[in-house]
Design a protein around this motif. Structure first.
Motif, PDB file in Angstrom:
ATOM      1  N   ILE A 187      44.107  -1.954  26.290  1.00  0.00           N
ATOM      2  CA  ILE A 187      43.651  -2.829  27.385  1.00  0.00           C
ATOM      3  C   ILE A 187      43.373  -4.193  26.596  1.00  0.00           C
ATOM      4  O   ILE A 187      43.797  -5.108  27.194  1.00  0.00           O
ATOM      5  N   GLY A 188      42.611  -4.222  25.664  1.00  0.00           N
ATOM      6  CA  GLY A 188      42.391  -5.536  25.028  1.00  0.00           C
ATOM      7  C   GLY A 188      43.675  -6.278  24.658  1.00  0.00           C
ATOM      8  O   GLY A 188      43.835  -7.379  24.658  1.00  0.00           O
ATOM      9  N   VAL A 189      44.640  -5.511  24.054  1.00  0.00           N
ATOM     10  CA  VAL A 189      45.876  -6.381  23.596  1.00  0.00           C
ATOM     11  C   VAL A 189      46.743  -6.648  24.775  1.00  0.00           C
ATOM     12  O   VAL A 189      47.108  -7.969  24.814  1.00  0.00           O
ATOM     13  N   LEU A 190      46.815  -6.017  25.818  1.00  0.00           N
ATOM     14  CA  LEU A 190      47.391  -6.530  27.083  1.00  0.00           C
ATOM     15  C   LEU A 190      46.627  -7.621  27.656  1.00  0.00           C
ATOM     16  O   LEU A 190      47.520  -8.606  28.082  1.00  0.00           O
ATOM     17  N   LEU A 191      45.519  -7.703  27.797  1.00  0.00           N
ATOM     18  CA  LEU A 191      44.725  -8.881  28.454  1.00  0.00           C
ATOM     19  C   LEU A 191      44.969  -9.967  27.479  1.00  0.00           C
ATOM     20  O   LEU A 191      45.185 -11.117  27.941  1.00  0.00           O
ATOM     21  N   ALA A 192      44.987  -9.750  26.197  1.00  0.00           N
ATOM     22  CA  ALA A 192      45.176 -10.875  25.333  1.00  0.00           C
ATOM     23  C   ALA A 192      46.423 -11.741  25.361  1.00  0.00           C
ATOM     24  O   ALA A 192      46.770 -12.921  25.615  1.00  0.00           O
TER      25      ALA A 192
END
Length: 453
Positions: free
Chosen positions: A34-39
């Protein structure tokens, strides 16, 4: 959580998952995905802002708008996942429960109006947080009213009932009968076709005041004011509201993950797979479905409140079935049955399919001299005459926002044919709340795939 969908057995008696690199192990954590996608999404939008020369204010507004839609589609996808992904309930009346939430909240929290104010429609004047609770509870109660007779139906028949309920709600709010009426000395109502003005001020400032954190809010406004010269308060409030919505996403995620891994959640998944089998094992499937449906509807009502409470006004025709269609696409992108997939699908839908066309049109207009045909017929004529596709391409780029629904439909068709299991693929689900192996490895699972958050 770790995944071992395709892990083989290692020669030393362990699994291949035990031999994976530390980086691969980190990537298996769903929160990292999730964090990588949002970044990646935020980086792409910031780069577009640089290309379009937005400046600091424009970039902050872009981030705030993106966060708003990413969080809201993630919230509503999570709520729908409880219905469809966990329990197999085909609810296509989501927007009706959203409308009930915001309208009840508005009636409860709007400033009172008296008969002396001719033509005005007021509310009960209660605090905003009371209105939020009332709207959420009202959406859940509507879900209960629908669930008692309708959950005996399945598949398409339940879908028909839910979409009919959604339209009944919209026409009720449009009705002149409920446009305005007196309750004692107060004049309240739903405003009919004209809708309601939301005159209770900034929900961000009201929340910080209620939590006695006004100093924190003012400090953030001052921080934004250090980089924006004129009127930083609206920008600061938008950023703070986006941050609060992300907190709401985290709460939804944690609550629904705990619910899904609880005995209650495992019964819901059993009902989804084979309701007759679950019933034969002594489970009151109607009771379980009713509880899941009511909780999901309440969460949808809260999502409607969070979406529209900052809009300044609401009208019944905002709540057409199209919005339900959007939320379903977001869930299908991420994968039904996965809370992680619901969040990622909501983020992708908001960034690419919902907001993306506007940014694409801005980029093209800024860098390409587009002389687009004025009609679809003029765009097709050169193809039949000489095979020239350029006018059609210019027409599509110039009308990309008008063609947005067509693009969404094509994406949905592609996903259903090529990737019906969603972005994260087949997800494996815990078969027990405790570990069943003796070696302290991963718990037993009901099928192959990855662990579900």
């Amino acid at each position: 959580m770790t995944s071992d969908a395709s892990d083989g057995v290692a020669t030393d008696g362990g699994t291949a998952a035990d031999e994976q690199s530390p980086l691969a192990a980190v990537w298996e954590e769903d929160l990292v995905k999730i964090g990588v996608l949002l970044a990646g999404i935020y980086l792409a939008y910031l780069l577009v802002g640089v290309l379009l020369d937005y400046g600091v204010r424009g970039q902050l507004n872009s981030v705030a708008t993106l966060t708003f839609y990413v969080a809201l589609f993630a919230l509503l996808s999570l709520a729908l996942n409880l219905h469809w992904g966990y329990t197999g309930l085909f609810n296509i009346g989501i927007v009706g429960f959203m409308a009930v939430g915001i309208y009840v909240m508005a009636v409860v929290s709007k400033a009172p109006a008296t008969e002396a104010a001719a033509g005005s429609v007021g509310g009960l004047g209660l605090p905003l947080w009371v209105g939020v609770i009332a709207g959420t509870v009202a959406a859940g109660l509507l879900g209960l009213v629908v669930a008692l007779p309708a959950l005996r139906l399945r598949a398409d028949y339940l879908a028909i009932v839910t979409v009919a309920t959604s339209e009944m709600v919209r026409f009720t709010f449009l009705s002149g009968t409920f446009e305005r009426f007196e309750v004692g000395d107060l004049v309240i109502g739903f405003g009919g076709g004209s809708g309601l003005l939301l005159d209770f001020g900034s929900p961000v400032e009201a929340l910080f005041d209620a939590l006695f954190l006004s100093a924190v809010h003012d400090a953030f406004v001052g921080l934004v004011g250090a980089v924006i010269e004129n009127n930083p308060r609206p920008v600061a409030n938008s950023l703070l509201y986006g941050g609060l919505l992300l907190v709401a996403v985290a709460v939804y995620y944690l609550v629904l993950t705990r619910l899904g891994n609880s005995p209650f959640g495992r019964v819901l998944k059993a009902i989804r797979e084979d309701e007759d089998a679950a019933n034969a094992l002594g489970k009151d499937t109607n009771a379980f479905k009713t509880k899941a449906f009511v909780v999901g509807c309440a969460l949808m009502g809260l999502g409607g409140i969070l979406w529209y409470m900052t809009s300044g006004a609401i009208t019944p025709n905002t709540y057409r079935p199209r919005l339900t269609f959007f939320i379903w696409i977001a869930l299908i992108i991420g994968g039904a049955g996965s809370n992680t997939g619901s969040v990622m699908g909501g983020a992708l839908f908001a960034a690419v399919l919902f907001q993306g066309p506007r940014f694409l049109q801005s980029v093209v207009a800024n860098f390409v001299e587009v002389e687009a045909p004025s009609s679809f017929g003029q765009a097709l004529a050169p193809i039949s005459a000489s095979g020239d596709l350029v006018p059609l391409g210019f027409y599509v780029l110039d009308s990309v926002r008008q063609l947005q629904l067509i693009v969404m439909g094509l994406v949905l068709i592609f996903l259903m044919h090529r990737r019906p299991e969603g972005l994260l693929g087949h997800r494996k689900e815990p078969a027990a709340g405790v570990r069943l192996d003796r070696r302290g490895g991963d718990s037993a699972y009901t099928d192959g795939g990855e662990t579900d958050e």
